[in-house]
Scaffold this active site. Sequence first.
Site, PDB file in Angstrom:
ATOM      1  CB  THR A 117      -0.838   0.003   1.139  1.00 41.69           C
ATOM      2  OG1 THR A 117      -1.476   1.451   1.243  1.00 41.69           O
ATOM      3  CG2 THR A 117      -0.151  -0.135   2.526  1.00 41.69           C
ATOM      4  CE1 TYR A 141      -4.070  -2.838   4.438  1.00 44.31           C
ATOM      5  CE2 TYR A 141      -3.720  -0.410   3.940  1.00 44.31           C
ATOM      6  CZ  TYR A 141      -3.968  -1.946   3.465  1.00 44.31           C
ATOM      7  OH  TYR A 141      -3.595  -2.113   2.122  1.00 44.31           O
TER       8      TYR A 141
END
Length: 326
Positions: A117, A141
């Site tokens: 990400t 995350y």
Amino acid sequence: MSVLVTGGAGYIGSHVAHALLDRGDAVAVLDNLSTGNRAYVGEDAVFVEGDIADAALVKQVVARHGVESVLHFAGSIVVPDSVADPLGYYENNVVRTRALIQALVEAEVKQFIFSSTATVYAADAPQPLAEAEVKAPISPYARSKLMTEWMLEDVSRAHDFRHMVLRYFNVAGADPAGRTGQSSPKATHLIKRAAQVALGRVPHLDIFGTDYPTADGTGVRDYIHVTDLAAAHLLALDALRAGAPSATYNCGYGRGLSVRDVVSGVERVIGRRLPVLESARRPGDPPTLISDPRRIKAELGWMPVHDDLDGIIRSAIAWERRFNSA
């Protein structure tokens, strides 16, 4: 020889699995269906329901289907949920991935592509973001993704285990052939939610944060069509197969669009105003994320073909209409 796609019944994993099948690769999909949908796995793929942390199962799949490469998409992805449940995210994204990698090393699989990400970068890093920019993730995350990147670096130094890390910016849209798309009714992706609102299935679109240090006060993101992202994975796989060393690439168009820009785009596509509700910022959301895609274009020859906001929105709305009428 075949490719194993973990999380291949999910949004991005299913698109990549279809792209692999379309060009003739043999594909096995491993998914526990906690968020994925069996119906979105291509008919020609071998489907195995199970957990990536089940070492015996992973080794069995590798041996039975002659797996030489793994594309890893399985994991949890909702930033606010990770803030509320960090241990759950570290368990799912780090601990289980560690178990998967160990099983693959023991099974002598040598090629691995990891779904990472853009939120691993520091919130104040200069935009657009190159791969070497400072990493300082602000959500569990994103931390879980960076932990796995570090793990892969170390494993690749210790074993014959080359890897590619693809750092996604904001993925949106759906398969042009209508075979798969975002299937979760509780998805938090902006364009997915906007499509739900456009079709009257959600009463309004939430805008989380209007006081960011951006031109219009809303968050700015680099939206990439999922089909172009799938193409990047195939190029990364081909590079590994050809002997390329481990590498990391950003996956985005290099164009920042604010939340209000996206709302305007949806209104342009549907020809009417979209009901919105402005709310406070969500925890873990950086103000701006824009990719510098020069490395992936230069080294892998990636050339996106769906770099059009209106087209992305139309594909998302078409999928939402199809998904809810199935």
